[in-house]
Design a protein around this motif. Sequence first.
Motif, PDB file in Angstrom:
ATOM      1  N   TRP A   2      -2.204  -8.357  -6.388  1.00 29.15           N
ATOM      2  CA  TRP A   2      -2.258  -7.710  -5.086  1.00 29.15           C
ATOM      3  C   TRP A   2      -0.985  -6.905  -4.857  1.00 29.15           C
ATOM      4  O   TRP A   2      -1.008  -5.771  -4.398  1.00 29.15           O
ATOM      5  N   THR A  31       1.077  -5.601  -7.037  1.00 31.86           N
ATOM      6  CA  THR A  31       1.234  -4.395  -7.848  1.00 31.86           C
ATOM      7  C   THR A  31       0.174  -3.348  -7.534  1.00 31.86           C
ATOM      8  O   THR A  31       0.411  -2.163  -7.684  1.00 31.86           O
ATOM      9  N   LYS A  32      -1.008  -3.820  -7.083  1.00 32.65           N
ATOM     10  CA  LYS A  32      -2.078  -2.837  -6.915  1.00 32.65           C
ATOM     11  C   LYS A  32      -2.249  -2.380  -5.479  1.00 32.65           C
ATOM     12  O   LYS A  32      -2.551  -1.233  -5.212  1.00 32.65           O
ATOM     13  N   GLU A  33      -2.079  -3.342  -4.521  1.00 35.32           N
ATOM     14  CA  GLU A  33      -2.479  -2.994  -3.165  1.00 35.32           C
ATOM     15  C   GLU A  33      -1.382  -3.020  -2.116  1.00 35.32           C
ATOM     16  O   GLU A  33      -1.486  -2.306  -1.126  1.00 35.32           O
ATOM     17  N   ALA A  34      -0.352  -3.870  -2.342  1.00 37.08           N
ATOM     18  CA  ALA A  34       0.636  -4.053  -1.273  1.00 37.08           C
ATOM     19  C   ALA A  34       1.200  -2.706  -0.841  1.00 37.08           C
ATOM     20  O   ALA A  34       1.506  -1.850  -1.659  1.00 37.08           O
ATOM     21  N   HIS A  35       1.323  -2.563   0.467  1.00 33.85           N
ATOM     22  CA  HIS A  35       1.677  -1.264   1.009  1.00 33.85           C
ATOM     23  C   HIS A  35       2.584  -1.439   2.210  1.00 33.85           C
ATOM     24  O   HIS A  35       2.328  -2.258   3.062  1.00 33.85           O
ATOM     25  N   PHE A  36       3.689  -0.724   2.250  1.00 37.89           N
ATOM     26  CA  PHE A  36       4.581  -0.843   3.400  1.00 37.89           C
ATOM     27  C   PHE A  36       4.481   0.386   4.289  1.00 37.89           C
ATOM     28  O   PHE A  36       5.481   0.896   4.763  1.00 37.89           O
ATOM     29  N   PHE A  93       5.364   3.624   1.689  1.00 32.85           N
ATOM     30  CA  PHE A  93       5.332   3.557   0.229  1.00 32.85           C
ATOM     31  C   PHE A  93       4.688   2.241  -0.190  1.00 32.85           C
ATOM     32  O   PHE A  93       4.610   1.305   0.607  1.00 32.85           O
ATOM     33  N   THR A  94       4.270   2.185  -1.429  1.00 35.00           N
ATOM     34  CA  THR A  94       3.639   0.960  -1.917  1.00 35.00           C
ATOM     35  C   THR A  94       4.680   0.063  -2.555  1.00 35.00           C
ATOM     36  O   THR A  94       5.815   0.473  -2.808  1.00 35.00           O
ATOM     37  N   PHE A  95       4.276  -1.167  -2.810  1.00 36.66           N
ATOM     38  CA  PHE A  95       5.159  -2.113  -3.464  1.00 36.66           C
ATOM     39  C   PHE A  95       5.567  -1.580  -4.829  1.00 36.66           C
ATOM     40  O   PHE A  95       6.701  -1.696  -5.261  1.00 36.66           O
ATOM     41  N   ARG A  96       4.606  -0.998  -5.495  1.00 38.12           N
ATOM     42  CA  ARG A  96       4.835  -0.410  -6.817  1.00 38.12           C
ATOM     43  C   ARG A  96       5.954   0.645  -6.743  1.00 38.12           C
ATOM     44  O   ARG A  96       6.865   0.662  -7.567  1.00 38.12           O
ATOM     45  N   ASP A  97       5.884   1.487  -5.718  1.00 35.15           N
ATOM     46  CA  ASP A  97       6.935   2.486  -5.534  1.00 35.15           C
ATOM     47  C   ASP A  97       8.285   1.813  -5.385  1.00 35.15           C
ATOM     48  O   ASP A  97       9.289   2.267  -5.944  1.00 35.15           O
TER      49      ASP A  97
END
Lengths: 339, 650
Positions: B44, B46-51, B54-58
Motif C-alpha cells: 500500500w 509503495t503503490k497507493e499512499a499519498h500525501f 506527492f506520493t509515498f514513492r516520491d
Amino acid sequence: MNTTEPKLVCRGVWKLFGPNAAETLRRLGPEADPAALVAARLVPAVRNIDLAVREGEIFVIMGLSGSGKSTLVRCLSRLIEPTAGEILFHGRNLLTASDAEMIALRRHKMGMVFQHFALLPHMTVLQNVAFPLEVQGMPRTEREERAARMVSLVGLSGREGAFPRQLSGGQQQRVGIARSLAADPELWFLDEPFSALDPLIRREMQDEFIRLQSVLKKTIVFITHDFDEAIRLADRIAIMKDGAVVQAGTPEDLVLNPATDYVREFTRAVARAKVAKAGSVMSPADGVAERPHVATRTSVAEAAPLFRAGTEAVAVTGADGRVVGQLDRATVVDLMLGG
Amino acid sequence: MWIAATLVFAALWLWGGEVLPWAFEVPRAWRPPFAAWISGVLDWLTKEAHFGLFTFRDLTRFISAVIDVPYQIALGLLSGGATVFGVPVPPVGWLGVTLLVALLGFVLSGLPLAALAGGAFFFIAIFGQWTSAMLTLASILVAVPLGVGGGLLLGIAGHRWTGFGRAIVPFLDLMQTIPIFAYLVPILILFGFGPTSAMIATLIYAMPPMTRITMLALQRVPDEIVDLGRMIGCTPRQMTWRVMVPSAQEALMVGVNQVIMLSLNMVIIASMIGAGGLGFDVLSALRRLDFGAGLEAGFAIVALAIALDRLSQAAARRRPAAPVSNEGIVGRHPFLLSALTVLILATLAGLAVPAVQTYPETGRLSTGTFWSEVVEYININYFDEIEAAKNAVLLNVLIPVKRFLISLPWLGVAGLLTLAGWRLGGPRLALLAGGLTVLVASTGLWEEAMTTVYLCGIAVLIAMLIGLPIGILVAERDRLWASVRVIIDTLQTLPAFVYLMPAVMLFRVGDFTAMIAIVAFALAPAIRYTVLGLRGVDPALIEAGKAMGCTPWQIVTRIRLRLAMPEILLGLNQTIMFALSMLVITALVGTRDLGQEVYIALTKADAGRGLVAGLCVAFIAIIADRLIHAAASRSRAQLGLSDGGGHDAA
Ligand SMILES: Nc1ncnc2c1ncn2[C@@H]1O[C@H](COP(=O)(O)OP(=O)(O)OP(=O)(O)O)[C@@H](O)[C@H]1O
Ligand SMILES: [Mg+2]
C-alpha cells in the motif's frame, strides 16, 4: 544587630516528595504529622518553614545530612517547586513568577555555589566564570574582562587558561565562587561550599569567604552541616532537623539559650566564652569609674585578658561610648571554665 | 513445583502427539497471516499512499536522491572522482587519504596512532583493495554523521519529554535485537537497490544505540550541573546545547564509536546485496572458492575496522588542551590548516602524477595465491581429520540435539518458559515469556525457531565452556589480562562477517561451520564478563577465605565464582545476544534456521516474510535477555552486599 527590611522571606514552605503531595498536604493541613505523611508514601523533606533573611547578612542553615537543607535552599531559588507556602523576594512571591521572570531573576539577582563545584569540564577557568554572562548574551570581550576580574578577586590570577581537572578542590571551589559572583547577584546561595574540602583548606576558604563578604556585602544563605563553620560565619543560624527549623537566632542565642536538647547537643562542644558577647552577659553597672572598658559586641573570651591585672569588673560600653553595664569576673571565669 | 512441571512436560512430549496434535504444530487456520499483513502495508505504501501533493514513492525517491548527493561527493573525493550538479570533483587519491588519516591520528593522540591509522590505509592500498574499501568508507562517512545526529536528536527528545522517552525504549530494544538482514528487506522495497538504500539501512541500524546512549548520558549528567544551568538562567535551548550535551560529551563519544563500528558491520553486509565494496568482494570470492582473494578483502575489512575504531576511541578520550594562542586563524586551527594543505596538494599532485592518485599496479603486493595455497594445503593434508572431527560432532551432538528440540511441543515450551518467568520475576515476566513464545509458535516458524535455539544454544554452551576457564585463568594475572583484553577488544571491533570466512574455508558450509563461527564471535563477551566479575570480588572476602584455610580450588569455586555469578550471568546474556546476531549471518552458509528465512526473504524481496522471521529472532533474544537479567538480579539480591562472604565461605 541588623534591623533592615528582610530581603528574602519564606512563609510556611513545605516540600514533600512523592505522589499527590499537594493534595495530601491540603487534606492533612499545615499541622500535618510526619508519621501521617510517611504513611501516605511521601518524604517530608521540608516542613512548614518560616524564615526571613535580611539585607547584607550571612544566614546559615545548619543541619545533619538528610535534614532537608539542600531541598530548602533549592525551594528558595525555586529550583525545586515547593509543595506549599510562599517565597517573597523584595515582597514579590517567586512561586507565582513566570518562567521568563524566573530566568531574568536568576540571571541578574541570584548566584549559587555548589557542594561539588559543578564546573563544566570542557571549559577553561575563564570560560566557566564567564559562562553565566555568556548565557545572558554579553559580548565576548566584555564578559571575559569581567570574568578575569572575578578570577583575580578569588586569587586565581594566572590560572585562567587551566581546565577544572587541572585544579585542586580548593581552587575549583574558588572558580565556583567566582562564577557565582560574575553576574553581581544580590542574593548569594552557597550549598555546603566547603564540605568537599580538607579541613585545612576549608579553614582557609572560610577566611577567604569572610574577606570577600567584607568587601561585597551580599545577602547570603549559607548551608553547612558543620556547626563550627556556622558559628564562624553566621550573623544568624537556623538549625534544621527532619525538615523543620528547630531554632533560629544569633550564634550567641543558640549557645546561651538552646531551645531544645537537640540544639544543646550541638552547642555543647562550642567554647561559650568565644560566642557570648559582653553585652548579653553583663550585669547592671555599679557606677565605679576608672575601669577598663569593652564594647557590647566583644566576646567574653576577648575581654578575659583585661582581668589578668586583678580587676573585679570591666565596664561595657554601647555604640555611643556610654557605659551600659559591667562584666563581672565571676561571670567570665564561669564562662571560660564552663567550656 | 519444577519437578511437577517437568513431568507434565515430559508426558505431553511423549504421549501428547496423538491426543493434542495442535500442541506440536499450530494448525494453519490458527496462524494469523502476519507476513501478508506486513507485505500488504508495504504494498500500500509503495503503490497507493499519498500525501496530497506527492506520493509515498516520491518521498522515498526524494530521500534517496538527497542522500545520494553527499555520498557521491564522498566517493568522488576518496576515489575515482565524480560529477555533482555538473561540478567535477577530483579525487584526493590514495596518498592524500592515507596522509590525512595519519594526520588525524596524530592530532587525536600522537605518533603511534598516526602510524597505525596511516599504516592500515597503506596496507589497503598495497593489497589492491583501495577502490572497494573507499566505496565502503564513503557509505560510512555519510551514514555516521546522519546516524549520530539523528540518534542525538531522538535521545535529547527522549530525555526532555519523559513520556516520549518511555515510549521509544521498547522500540529501541526491538530494533537492536532484530537481525541485521531483516532491516534490509523493507528498505530495499521502499528505496530500491543500490548504495543509497544500503546507507539508509545502515542509518536505521546504527541510530538506536546512539539514541539509547544519548538518553543514558544525559540522565547521568550530575544534578548539580543541571541546577547550575537553571541557576544562571539558561533557556531550555541553552540548557540542552550549552550545558547538558557538552557535559555528557565523553559518554556521547562512546556512542559515536558504536555508531561507526555498527555502521561498518552493516555496510559490509549491505554491500553483499549489490552495493559493492569489501563485503561484496569477500562474498563473491567465497562463492568462487577463491579463498586467497576472500582473505585479502577480509584483511582489508579488518584494517579498516581497527583504524576506524582506534581513531574514534582516541577522539572520545581526547580532552581539550589549553588554548595555545589566539593569534588569528592559523594559530587557532593549526591542524585544520595542515589537513587542508595536504588535501589540496594531494589532489593537485594526483592530477599531475597518476601514481599519487591511484596506487600503481606494479607496486601492489598480492598474498592471495599464498593464502589460497595455505588453505589448499590444509584442506588436502588434513582433510580426513577435519572431516572426521566435523562428522563426529555433527552426528553425536548437533543432530541429536536438533532432533530433540524440534520434537518438543510449543505448548510445553511456552508453559515451561512462563513458569521460569514467574519464578524469576513475577507475573509480568511470566506473561512476557509465555506470550512471546506463543507468538513465535503462531507464525508457523516453530521448527526454524527451534533450529535457531539449538544452534545458538550449543554455540553459547561451547563459548561459555571455553570462555569461563580462560576467564578464571586470566583474571588473577594483571599483565596477562592486559594483553588478552587488547585481543578481545580488537576481536569485538571486527564485523561479524569476518568470522565466517576461516570457518567456511576449513569446513565448507553447514551447521558445523556456522557453529564454529558463532563460537568464535561469541567468545569475547564470555571471557570479558567472567574476568570482570572475578576481578570485582572484594579482596577482603578472599583473604577471609584464606584465613579460614580454604584451598585455592575452594577459593575459586566457593568464593570467587559464587560472588561473580551476577556478572557471569550478564556475560552469558551478552554471549547469547552475540550468538544470535552472528547466527543470522551464518545463513549465508546454508543453515536452516530463522536466519535463513530472513535471508531467503531478502533475496526474494518478500518483506512480510523477512520481518516476521526477523521479529521471531528478536523475540527469542528478548525472552533470553529478560529471563537472564531477572536471574542475575535475583542472584545479586541473594548474595546481598556484606554478608556474602560469610555464608559462602562457610
Ligand atoms: N528528589 C527527591 N525525591 C525523593 N526524596 C528526596 C529527593 N530529594 C531529597 N529527598 C529526601 O529529602 C530529604 C532531605 O534531603 P536533602 O538533600 O535536602 O538533605 P540535606 O540536608 O541537603 O543533606 P546532605 O547534607 O546529605 O546534603 C532526604 O531524606 C532525602 O532522601
Ligand atoms: Mg545537601
